[in-house]
Design an enzyme around this catalytic site. Structure first.
Site, PDB file in Angstrom:
ATOM      1  N   CYS A  41       0.848  -1.192   0.000  1.00 52.69           N
ATOM      2  CA  CYS A  41       0.000   0.000   0.000  1.00 52.69           C
ATOM      3  C   CYS A  41       0.884   1.242   0.000  1.00 52.69           C
ATOM      4  O   CYS A  41       1.809   1.352   0.813  1.00 52.69           O
ATOM      5  CB  CYS A  41      -0.898  -0.018   1.228  1.00 52.69           C
ATOM      6  N   CYS A  44       0.315   3.287   3.617  1.00 48.60           N
ATOM      7  CA  CYS A  44       0.830   2.814   4.908  1.00 48.60           C
ATOM      8  C   CYS A  44       1.961   1.800   4.800  1.00 48.60           C
ATOM      9  O   CYS A  44       2.575   1.453   5.804  1.00 48.60           O
ATOM     10  CB  CYS A  44      -0.306   2.217   5.744  1.00 48.60           C
ATOM     11  N   CYS A  89      -7.398  -1.425   2.036  1.00 48.53           N
ATOM     12  CA  CYS A  89      -6.332  -1.855   2.933  1.00 48.53           C
ATOM     13  C   CYS A  89      -6.889  -1.898   4.359  1.00 48.53           C
ATOM     14  O   CYS A  89      -7.465  -0.925   4.838  1.00 48.53           O
ATOM     15  CB  CYS A  89      -5.160  -0.878   2.845  1.00 48.53           C
ATOM     16  N   CYS A  92      -5.024   0.839   6.773  1.00 48.41           N
ATOM     17  CA  CYS A  92      -5.245   2.291   6.692  1.00 48.41           C
ATOM     18  C   CYS A  92      -6.570   2.697   6.051  1.00 48.41           C
ATOM     19  O   CYS A  92      -6.918   3.873   6.053  1.00 48.41           O
ATOM     20  CB  CYS A  92      -4.103   2.960   5.944  1.00 48.41           C
ATOM     21  N   CYS A 112      -8.658  -6.258  -9.283  1.00 48.87           N
ATOM     22  CA  CYS A 112      -8.385  -5.230 -10.294  1.00 48.87           C
ATOM     23  C   CYS A 112      -7.932  -3.988  -9.531  1.00 48.87           C
ATOM     24  O   CYS A 112      -8.734  -3.313  -8.900  1.00 48.87           O
ATOM     25  CB  CYS A 112      -9.660  -4.977 -11.092  1.00 48.87           C
TER      26      CYS A 112
END
Length: 161
Positions: A41, A44, A89, A92, A112
């Protein structure tokens, strides 16, 4: 979940990660990324996918058939007038894309994923793409460009140990 927005994100990254935005298809350099590693990510740093689960879906966005365990929360969105499974995520809350049931075996899923790009003159820059690669067994090269919803960590260094 800690919904803390990284102050180093660009406005495009914030739009995609926290305001339900997306980039046009076929604009992410992550579509063509083939190196071994893991995708994290951009907000984070949480590890989300291994590169061996990435495949060419033909959708125009970086696609994976499997995420790492317990890294995403999902919800249903109806922004296009029909139900889609959106994934975020878990650490976060950043929005990464949608899950479809048209992926390859063994899961049949297609994650996707957004992989935002910025056009700067004639140069296309990937967003928040971090590559750590091995130059020699005791040396690590780090290249960073700060503009994506994902970044890749290359496992070549670990493999050379």
């Amino acid at each position: 979940m800690t919904k803390k927005i990284n102050p180093n994100l660009t406005s495009e990254q914030k739009l995609v990660l926290f305001e339900d935005g997306t980039e046009p298809p076929n604009t992410s350099e992550l579509n063509h990324e083939k190196r071994e590693g893991s995708f994290h990510c951009a907000n984070c740093g949480e590890k989300l996918f291994d590169s061996n689960t990435k495949y060419e879906s033909g959708s125009g966005w970086p696609s994976f058939y499997q995420s790492l365990p317990d890294v995403f929360e999902t919800k249903t969105d109806h922004l296009l007038g029909y139900a889609r499974t959106e994934y975020h995520c878990k650490k976060c809350g950043g929005h990464h894309g949608h899950i479809f049931e048209d992926g390859p075996n063994p899961t049949g899923k297609r994650y996707c994923n957004n992989g935002v790009k910025k056009i700067c003159g004639m140069v296309l820059l990937p967003f928040a793409f971090l590559i750590i690669s091995s130059i020699a067994p005791s040396t690590v090269e780090i290249s960073i460009s700060l503009y994506s919803t994902l970044f890749l960590v290359n496992n070549l260094f670990a493999a050379s140990q």
